[in-house]
Write a protein that holds these residues in place. Sequence first.
Motif, PDB file in Angstrom:
ATOM      1  N   LYS A   1       0.837  -1.215   0.000  1.00 21.78           N
ATOM      2  CA  LYS A   1       0.000   0.000   0.000  1.00 21.78           C
ATOM      3  C   LYS A   1       0.868   1.259   0.000  1.00 21.78           C
ATOM      4  O   LYS A   1       0.562   2.230  -0.685  1.00 21.78           O
ATOM      5  CB  LYS A   1      -0.939   0.021   1.211  1.00 21.78           C
TER       6      LYS A   1
ATOM      7  N   ARG B   1     -10.532   2.259  -3.022  1.00 19.52           N
ATOM      8  CA  ARG B   1     -10.730   0.811  -2.970  1.00 19.52           C
ATOM      9  C   ARG B   1      -9.735   0.176  -2.014  1.00 19.52           C
ATOM     10  O   ARG B   1     -10.087  -0.691  -1.228  1.00 19.52           O
ATOM     11  CB  ARG B   1     -10.577   0.230  -4.374  1.00 19.52           C
ATOM     12  N   GLU B   2      -8.470   0.613  -2.082  1.00 21.75           N
ATOM     13  CA  GLU B   2      -7.443   0.023  -1.216  1.00 21.75           C
ATOM     14  C   GLU B   2      -7.773   0.253   0.256  1.00 21.75           C
ATOM     15  O   GLU B   2      -7.663  -0.662   1.078  1.00 21.75           O
ATOM     16  CB  GLU B   2      -6.058   0.583  -1.560  1.00 21.75           C
TER      17      GLU B   2
ATOM     18  N   THR C   1      -9.091  -2.832 -10.431  1.00 24.68           N
ATOM     19  CA  THR C   1      -9.108  -2.499  -9.008  1.00 24.68           C
ATOM     20  C   THR C   1     -10.535  -2.499  -8.472  1.00 24.68           C
ATOM     21  O   THR C   1     -10.817  -3.068  -7.410  1.00 24.68           O
ATOM     22  CB  THR C   1      -8.439  -1.132  -8.774  1.00 24.68           C
TER      23      THR C   1
ATOM     24  N   GLN D   1      -1.531  -2.505 -11.668  1.00 24.11           N
ATOM     25  CA  GLN D   1      -1.180  -1.254 -10.997  1.00 24.11           C
ATOM     26  C   GLN D   1       0.327  -1.016 -11.092  1.00 24.11           C
ATOM     27  O   GLN D   1       0.764   0.103 -11.376  1.00 24.11           O
ATOM     28  CB  GLN D   1      -1.616  -1.275  -9.532  1.00 24.11           C
TER      29      GLN D   1
ATOM     30  N   THR E   1      -3.015  -5.998  -8.856  1.00 22.72           N
ATOM     31  CA  THR E   1      -1.724  -5.520  -8.362  1.00 22.72           C
ATOM     32  C   THR E   1      -0.697  -5.461  -9.488  1.00 22.72           C
ATOM     33  O   THR E   1       0.042  -4.472  -9.608  1.00 22.72           O
ATOM     34  CB  THR E   1      -1.213  -6.418  -7.221  1.00 22.72           C
TER      35      THR E   1
ATOM     36  N   THR F   1      -8.845  -2.721   2.876  1.00 22.14           N
ATOM     37  CA  THR F   1      -8.030  -2.870   4.082  1.00 22.14           C
ATOM     38  C   THR F   1      -8.925  -2.828   5.317  1.00 22.14           C
ATOM     39  O   THR F   1      -8.779  -3.654   6.224  1.00 22.14           O
ATOM     40  CB  THR F   1      -6.946  -1.779   4.149  1.00 22.14           C
TER      41      THR F   1
END
Length: 180
Positions: free
Chosen positions: A83, A110-111, A166, A141, A138, A115
Motif C-alpha cells: 500500500k 478501494r485500497e 481495481t 497497478q 496488483t 483494508t
Amino acid sequence: MKKTLNLPNTLALFRIALAPLMLLFLIERDLLIFENWHPSWLDYFAGLIFVIASVTDFFDGYIARSWDQMTKLGAILDPLADKMLMLAGFLGLMVIDRASGWAVFLILSREFFITGLRVVAVAEGKSVASTMAGKVKTVFQMIAIGFLIMNWPFATALLWVAVVLTIYSGYEYTRDYFKI
C-alpha cells in the motif's frame, strides 16, 4: 506462525523504506541536490527504485511460502509495504501531472476500503483471502505506475485498465466477505 524478523519481513521493511525514496524522486524535483539533474534522470531513479521494490514484493512472498517463514508480522508488513509503494507511486504521479486525480482517488479508495474490510473480517475471526483478480489488479497497478513514471506510450490507458481491475477485485472481496 513465527514472530521473528526473517528475510521476507526484512524485504517488506526494505520496500517500506523505498516508498518515500521513490516519492522524493517524483515530487521533490526542485531540491538543491537535483538542480543539475535532467528531469528524465529523476524518472529513471524513481523507476529503478520502483522496480527494485516490486521485485522484493515477489521475493518476500515466495521466500516466506517456500521456506515456511510466514509470520504474523509478515502478514501485516507485506500488505502495508504494498500500500505504501502504491500510495507513493500514484500520489507522486498525480503531483507531477502524469496520473488522473480521479483514477488515483478510485484506486486508493478501494485500497482503503478493502483494508478496512479485512480488519473487520479478522476481528470477526474471518479471513478474506486474496483472489486472482486481486493479484492481477496488483500487477496492472505496478505496470501502470512503471509506464507512468517513465512517461511511456499507453501509460494512461494502462492506468484506466488498472482502475477497472481495481474496482472489480474490490467487488470480489466485498462479495466474498458477505458470503462468509
